[in-house]
Design a protein around this motif. Structure first.
Motif, short mmCIF file in Angstrom:
data_model
loop_
_atom_site.label_atom_id
_atom_site.label_comp_id
_atom_site.label_asym_id
_atom_site.label_seq_id
_atom_site.Cartn_x
_atom_site.Cartn_y
_atom_site.Cartn_z
N ASN A 19 49.91 43.98 42.19
CA ASN A 19 49.54 44.83 43.09
C ASN A 19 48.39 45.78 43.17
N VAL A 20 48.03 46.35 42.17
CA VAL A 20 46.45 46.68 41.95
C VAL A 20 45.40 46.21 42.74
N ILE A 21 44.53 47.58 43.02
CA ILE A 21 43.45 47.26 44.30
C ILE A 21 42.71 46.46 43.35
N PHE A 22 41.64 45.64 44.14
CA PHE A 22 40.11 45.13 43.45
C PHE A 22 39.74 45.72 43.02
N LYS A 23 39.12 47.12 43.78
CA LYS A 23 38.28 47.79 42.62
C LYS A 23 38.96 47.82 41.56
N GLU A 24 40.22 48.94 40.76
CA GLU A 24 40.62 48.99 39.76
C GLU A 24 40.12 48.01 39.40
N ALA A 25 40.76 46.83 39.58
CA ALA A 25 40.66 45.66 38.48
C ALA A 25 38.94 44.91 37.81
N LEU A 26 38.38 45.27 39.18
CA LEU A 26 36.55 45.64 38.26
C LEU A 26 36.43 46.49 37.78
N GLU A 27 36.82 47.56 37.98
CA GLU A 27 36.85 48.76 36.68
C GLU A 27 36.82 48.49 35.88
N GLU A 28 38.26 48.22 35.53
CA GLU A 28 38.72 47.42 34.09
C GLU A 28 37.98 45.96 33.66
N MET A 29 37.47 45.38 33.92
CA MET A 29 37.11 44.04 33.78
C MET A 29 35.27 45.16 33.23
N ASN A 30 34.85 45.67 33.81
CA ASN A 30 33.27 46.34 33.86
C ASN A 30 34.04 47.38 32.09
N HIS A 31 34.93 47.97 32.63
CA HIS A 31 35.40 48.51 30.96
C HIS A 31 35.84 47.19 29.81
N LYS A 32 36.52 46.59 29.59
CA LYS A 32 36.59 45.71 28.69
C LYS A 32 35.84 44.38 28.65
N LYS A 33 34.54 44.88 29.42
CA LYS A 33 33.07 44.07 29.08
C LYS A 33 33.13 42.77 29.12
N LEU A 34 34.55 42.29 29.35
CA LEU A 34 34.87 40.67 29.98
C LEU A 34 34.86 40.40 31.45
N GLY A 35 34.16 39.64 32.04
CA GLY A 35 33.62 38.55 33.35
C GLY A 35 34.96 38.00 33.95
N ILE A 36 36.53 38.21 33.15
CA ILE A 36 37.70 38.10 33.50
C ILE A 36 38.71 38.79 33.15
N ALA A 37 39.23 38.49 34.00
CA ALA A 37 41.08 39.27 33.89
C ALA A 37 41.93 38.50 34.21
N CYS A 38 42.88 38.53 34.01
CA CYS A 38 44.20 38.14 33.82
C CYS A 38 45.71 39.28 35.06
N VAL A 39 45.38 38.24 36.11
CA VAL A 39 46.77 38.99 36.90
C VAL A 39 48.40 39.06 36.48
N VAL A 40 49.16 39.78 36.38
CA VAL A 40 50.43 39.52 35.42
C VAL A 40 51.48 40.70 37.25
N ASN A 41 52.18 39.88 36.70
CA ASN A 41 53.62 41.00 37.21
C ASN A 41 54.35 41.83 36.57
N GLN A 42 55.31 42.42 37.13
CA GLN A 42 55.63 43.80 35.90
C GLN A 42 56.19 43.58 34.88
N GLU A 43 56.43 41.36 35.23
CA GLU A 43 57.53 40.88 33.49
C GLU A 43 56.51 40.41 32.87
N ASN A 44 55.21 40.76 33.02
CA ASN A 44 54.03 39.92 32.53
C ASN A 44 53.59 38.50 32.59
N SER A 45 54.61 38.31 33.39
CA SER A 45 54.20 36.52 33.88
C SER A 45 52.86 36.40 34.72
N LEU A 46 51.32 35.44 33.80
CA LEU A 46 50.16 35.36 34.27
C LEU A 46 50.54 34.10 36.10
N LYS A 47 50.01 35.33 37.17
CA LYS A 47 50.19 35.15 38.50
C LYS A 47 49.18 34.30 38.86
N GLY A 48 47.42 34.55 37.74
CA GLY A 48 46.59 35.16 38.83
C GLY A 48 45.29 35.00 37.55
#
Length: 131
Positions: A19-48
């Protein structure tokens, strides 16, 4: 050699809540310098996953202002059935998956689909060259 011997740990690549907004996801990808982000739920299950290439293709396909993308939930732009590996896969089997699917990154999940790591091509190549 197994995937768990080479995979990146959860703190070393972008992991974001669905449920994080897309802009924050892009910022995290930029911060970690990786072209992928894993999207999880509260239980850390991979959602996408969200990748640089998927973002580029989405921007070209959907005709709406760029700023409108930034406030969407990141899961709205994620690949919701990503290809994954298990930590106990052999490195050779994981590399074969990556080769066949032409991908550089492979989320690593346990048997209950909890995200445990990420297999990135560069560390894999280094490990195989040292072997």
């Amino acid at each position: 050699m197994l995937v768990k011997d080479v995979m990146m740990t959860l703190d070393s690549f972008p992991v974001i809540l669905e449920n994080v907004i897309f802009k924050e996801a892009l910022e995290e990808m930029n911060h970690k310098k990786l072209g992928i982000a894993c999207v999880v739920n509260q239980e850390n299950s991979l959602k996408g996953i969200i990748t640089d290439g998927d973002i580029r293709r989405k921007l070209l396909k959907i005709q709406k202002p760029l700023s409108a993308f930034f406030i969407d939930d990141c899961i709205d732009h994620a690949i919701v059935s990503p290809i994954v590996a298990n930590a106990d896969f052999t490195l050779e089997a994981a590399v074969e998956i990556m080769r066949n699917k032409q991908i550089w990154d492979l989320p690593v999940v346990d048997n209950s689909n909890k995200l445990v790591g990420l297999l990135h091509l560069h560390p894999v190549v280094e490990a195989l060259l040292k072997k």
